[in-house]
Design a protein around this motif. Structure first.
Motif, PDB file in Angstrom:
ATOM      1  N   ILE A   1       0.828  -1.205   0.000  1.00 30.93           N
ATOM      2  CA  ILE A   1       0.000   0.000   0.000  1.00 30.93           C
ATOM      3  C   ILE A   1       0.863   1.255   0.000  1.00 30.93           C
ATOM      4  N   GLU A   2       1.963   1.236   0.744  1.00 27.21           N
ATOM      5  CA  GLU A   2       2.818   2.417   0.787  1.00 27.21           C
ATOM      6  C   GLU A   2       3.445   2.705  -0.574  1.00 27.21           C
ATOM      7  N   LYS A   3       3.841   1.663  -1.290  1.00 25.24           N
ATOM      8  CA  LYS A   3       4.389   1.867  -2.634  1.00 25.24           C
ATOM      9  C   LYS A   3       3.329   2.450  -3.560  1.00 25.24           C
ATOM     10  N   ALA A   4       2.092   1.959  -3.426  1.00 25.47           N
ATOM     11  CA  ALA A   4       0.999   2.494  -4.243  1.00 25.47           C
ATOM     12  C   ALA A   4       0.846   3.989  -4.018  1.00 25.47           C
ATOM     13  N   HIS A   5       0.922   4.412  -2.761  1.00 26.19           N
ATOM     14  CA  HIS A   5       0.803   5.838  -2.450  1.00 26.19           C
ATOM     15  C   HIS A   5       2.020   6.623  -2.935  1.00 26.19           C
ATOM     16  N   ASP A   6       3.200   6.046  -2.841  1.00 25.37           N
ATOM     17  CA  ASP A   6       4.407   6.733  -3.308  1.00 25.37           C
ATOM     18  C   ASP A   6       4.329   6.997  -4.819  1.00 25.37           C
ATOM     19  N   ILE A   7       3.922   5.982  -5.572  1.00 24.62           N
ATOM     20  CA  ILE A   7       3.791   6.144  -7.024  1.00 24.62           C
ATOM     21  C   ILE A   7       2.746   7.217  -7.331  1.00 24.62           C
ATOM     22  N   PHE A   8       1.609   7.115  -6.660  1.00 29.08           N
ATOM     23  CA  PHE A   8       0.529   8.073  -6.867  1.00 29.08           C
ATOM     24  C   PHE A   8       0.998   9.502  -6.569  1.00 29.08           C
ATOM     25  N   ASP A   9       1.697   9.659  -5.457  1.00 24.28           N
ATOM     26  CA  ASP A   9       2.136  10.993  -5.051  1.00 24.28           C
ATOM     27  C   ASP A   9       3.069  11.626  -6.093  1.00 24.28           C
ATOM     28  N   ALA A  10       3.875  10.797  -6.754  1.00 27.55           N
ATOM     29  CA  ALA A  10       4.809  11.336  -7.744  1.00 27.55           C
ATOM     30  C   ALA A  10       4.077  11.963  -8.931  1.00 27.55           C
ATOM     31  N   TYR A  11       2.944  11.400  -9.291  1.00 27.75           N
ATOM     32  CA  TYR A  11       2.183  11.886 -10.445  1.00 27.75           C
ATOM     33  C   TYR A  11       1.113  12.915 -10.066  1.00 27.75           C
TER      34      TYR A  11
ATOM     35  N   ILE B   1       1.604  26.049 -20.834  1.00 25.94           N
ATOM     36  CA  ILE B   1       2.623  25.105 -21.312  1.00 25.94           C
ATOM     37  C   ILE B   1       3.853  25.142 -20.422  1.00 25.94           C
ATOM     38  N   ALA B   2       4.232  26.318 -19.947  1.00 28.12           N
ATOM     39  CA  ALA B   2       5.375  26.418 -19.027  1.00 28.12           C
ATOM     40  C   ALA B   2       5.085  25.677 -17.727  1.00 28.12           C
ATOM     41  N   ASP B   3       3.861  25.824 -17.217  1.00 31.28           N
ATOM     42  CA  ASP B   3       3.452  25.081 -16.013  1.00 31.28           C
ATOM     43  C   ASP B   3       3.590  23.579 -16.232  1.00 31.28           C
ATOM     44  N   ILE B   4       3.039  23.116 -17.348  1.00 31.64           N
ATOM     45  CA  ILE B   4       3.017  21.675 -17.639  1.00 31.64           C
ATOM     46  C   ILE B   4       4.437  21.132 -17.766  1.00 31.64           C
ATOM     47  N   ASP B   5       5.269  21.830 -18.515  1.00 32.50           N
ATOM     48  CA  ASP B   5       6.633  21.356 -18.722  1.00 32.50           C
ATOM     49  C   ASP B   5       7.406  21.286 -17.397  1.00 32.50           C
ATOM     50  N   ARG B   6       7.160  22.250 -16.522  1.00 31.84           N
ATOM     51  CA  ARG B   6       7.804  22.222 -15.206  1.00 31.84           C
ATOM     52  C   ARG B   6       7.328  21.008 -14.403  1.00 31.84           C
ATOM     53  N   LEU B   7       6.043  20.753 -14.439  1.00 35.31           N
ATOM     54  CA  LEU B   7       5.494  19.621 -13.693  1.00 35.31           C
ATOM     55  C   LEU B   7       6.021  18.295 -14.223  1.00 35.31           C
ATOM     56  N   VAL B   8       6.183  18.195 -15.539  1.00 33.26           N
ATOM     57  CA  VAL B   8       6.723  16.963 -16.125  1.00 33.26           C
ATOM     58  C   VAL B   8       8.164  16.748 -15.663  1.00 33.26           C
ATOM     59  N   ARG B   9       8.966  17.810 -15.658  1.00 31.16           N
ATOM     60  CA  ARG B   9      10.355  17.681 -15.197  1.00 31.16           C
ATOM     61  C   ARG B   9      10.409  17.236 -13.742  1.00 31.16           C
ATOM     62  N   ARG B  10       9.572  17.823 -12.913  1.00 30.47           N
ATOM     63  CA  ARG B  10       9.553  17.461 -11.497  1.00 30.47           C
ATOM     64  C   ARG B  10       9.068  16.020 -11.309  1.00 30.47           C
ATOM     65  N   GLN B  11       8.071  15.627 -12.087  1.00 32.28           N
ATOM     66  CA  GLN B  11       7.551  14.266 -12.019  1.00 32.28           C
ATOM     67  C   GLN B  11       8.619  13.253 -12.415  1.00 32.28           C
ATOM     68  N   THR B  12       9.347  13.537 -13.485  1.00 33.97           N
ATOM     69  CA  THR B  12      10.409  12.637 -13.950  1.00 33.97           C
ATOM     70  C   THR B  12      11.474  12.464 -12.864  1.00 33.97           C
ATOM     71  N   ARG B  13      11.851  13.567 -12.258  1.00 38.40           N
ATOM     72  CA  ARG B  13      12.854  13.505 -11.186  1.00 38.40           C
ATOM     73  C   ARG B  13      12.345  12.703  -9.998  1.00 38.40           C
ATOM     74  N   ARG B  14      11.112  12.918  -9.617  1.00 42.53           N
ATOM     75  CA  ARG B  14      10.565  12.216  -8.455  1.00 42.53           C
ATOM     76  C   ARG B  14      10.451  10.705  -8.717  1.00 42.53           C
ATOM     77  N   LEU B  15      10.065  10.343  -9.912  1.00 49.84           N
ATOM     78  CA  LEU B  15       9.959   8.916 -10.232  1.00 49.84           C
ATOM     79  C   LEU B  15      11.317   8.238 -10.179  1.00 49.84           C
ATOM     80  N   GLN B  16      12.350   8.943 -10.616  1.00 47.07           N
ATOM     81  CA  GLN B  16      13.699   8.374 -10.524  1.00 47.07           C
ATOM     82  C   GLN B  16      14.112   8.172  -9.075  1.00 47.07           C
ATOM     83  N   GLU B  17      13.681   9.082  -8.199  1.00 45.91           N
ATOM     84  CA  GLU B  17      14.056   8.994  -6.789  1.00 45.91           C
ATOM     85  C   GLU B  17      13.398   7.816  -6.060  1.00 45.91           C
ATOM     86  N   ILE B  18      12.199   7.439  -6.481  1.00 43.99           N
ATOM     87  CA  ILE B  18      11.477   6.374  -5.764  1.00 43.99           C
ATOM     88  C   ILE B  18      11.639   4.996  -6.380  1.00 43.99           C
ATOM     89  N   GLN B  19      12.373   4.915  -7.484  1.00 47.74           N
ATOM     90  CA  GLN B  19      12.576   3.596  -8.116  1.00 47.74           C
ATOM     91  C   GLN B  19      13.412   2.683  -7.227  1.00 47.74           C
TER      92      GLN B  19
END
Length: 312
Positions: A240-250, A294-312
């Motif tokens: 369950i904790e992993k499920a929440h971690d993945i969810f939180d990243a996105y 578009i600037a908002d979205i691109d920033r969020l995508v960069r942050r999301q990519t970084r966060r996903l790498q951190e929780i792998q």
């Protein structure tokens, strides 16, 4: 995988967008890529011609063309549900018969926006049962934000009890966690046949909590459907904790995509950026993203990519 739709359905049924060219025509080549993308993301089913599929902007012939193309590309690998809500029962019957003959696994029906009382809602779905017939599996869509119809827990129970061919509830009351718990408790106690419950709240904004309350998965759209798939898999495995971690990243991007005015434009922009569809165009009338969006979205995508790498 199987294209059969029944009460045991689990996982993620992705609400598909409808790809258009820049000039507003159906983009069938992008439709093929989109289906491939959803299946590669391990979707267990697809739902097409939904509210965010711009179904109301399509002609009847375009709807049939799009359904036929999706079904041909899916080739029976997963169930495909087609939105069949209509202004009257005759067009509902015509559309449902047409898509089932083409190979759809079932249809989805929401209450008509004119319904006001509990008895009116129950009577309406009694007529839906008569219209669709016993051999057409169907999904009850509970989405008061779009329909304006509030279906209480007791009304949903009455409709399900009266509907042998209804095998799934698309639960989109917001957030509706207490309703979800009550519906699952009713089937667990044997007061109601078990139906699949897939949730659709805002791109899955309550997905981990809904899974804990007894949901079988998600039926919604998001430019990153792998989020919903990975959350469901982690939850089903007991992590369950992993499920929440993945969810939180996105979550920040999922939240941004759920804006009422530009949400679909955000989703299509992201899908175009990911190479899934050729154009982010919505069929007119539809909003366009600003440079600030578009600037908002691109920033969020960069942050999301970084966060996903951190929780792998």
């Amino acid at each position: 995988m199987s294209n059969v739709l029944n009460a045991d359905a689990k996982g993620v049924f992705v609400i598909a967008v409808t790809p258009f060219t820049e000039s507003g025509e159906l983009d069938l080549a992008s439709t093929d890529r989109m289906v491939d993308f959803y299946l590669e993301s391990r979707a267990t089913g697809l739902t097409i011609l939904g509210i965010l599929g711009e179904a109301t902007k399509l002609t009847a012939e375009e709807s049939r063309t799009f359904v036929k193309r999706v079904l041909a590309r899916v080739a029976g690998r997963v169930p495909v549900i087609v939105g069949a809500s209509a202004a009257g029962f005759a067009p509902m019957r015509e559309l449902s018969t047409s898509v089932m003959d083409l190979g759809a696994s079932g249809v989805m029906v929401a209450p008509a926006p004119t319904l006001r009382t509990d008895d009116q809602i129950v009577a309406y779905f009694d007529m839906v049962n008569t219209t669709l017939g016993a051999d057409c599996p169907w999904v009850l869509q509970d989405h008061p934000v779009s329909t304006g119809v509030q279906m209480s827990t007791s009304v949903v129970l009455r409709v399900l009890k009266n509907s042998p061919a209804c095998v799934m509830l698309k639960h989109e009351d917001s957030p509706g966690l207490a309703k979800l718990s009550a519906l699952r408790a009713a089937s667990d106690k044997g007061d109601l046949k078990r139906v699949s419950i897939l949730t659709g709240n805002g791109g899955g904004l309550f997905l981990p909590e809904e899974l804990t309350r007894g949901a079988d998965g998600a039926m919604t759209g998001f430019a990153y459907p792998e989020m919903m798939v990975d959350v469901c898999h982690a939850h089903a495995s007991g992590d369950i904790e992993k499920a929440h971690d993945i969810f939180d990243a996105y979550l920040p991007l999922a939240r941004y995509e759920q804006q009422s005015n530009i949400g679909l434009a955000v989703r299509k922009y992201l899908m175009a950026q990911r190479g899934v569809i050729a154009s982010a165009a919505l069929r007119k009338p539809g909003p366009k993203l600003s440079e600030a969006d578009i600037a908002d979205i691109d920033r969020l995508v960069r942050r999301q990519t970084r966060r996903l790498q951190e929780i792998q």
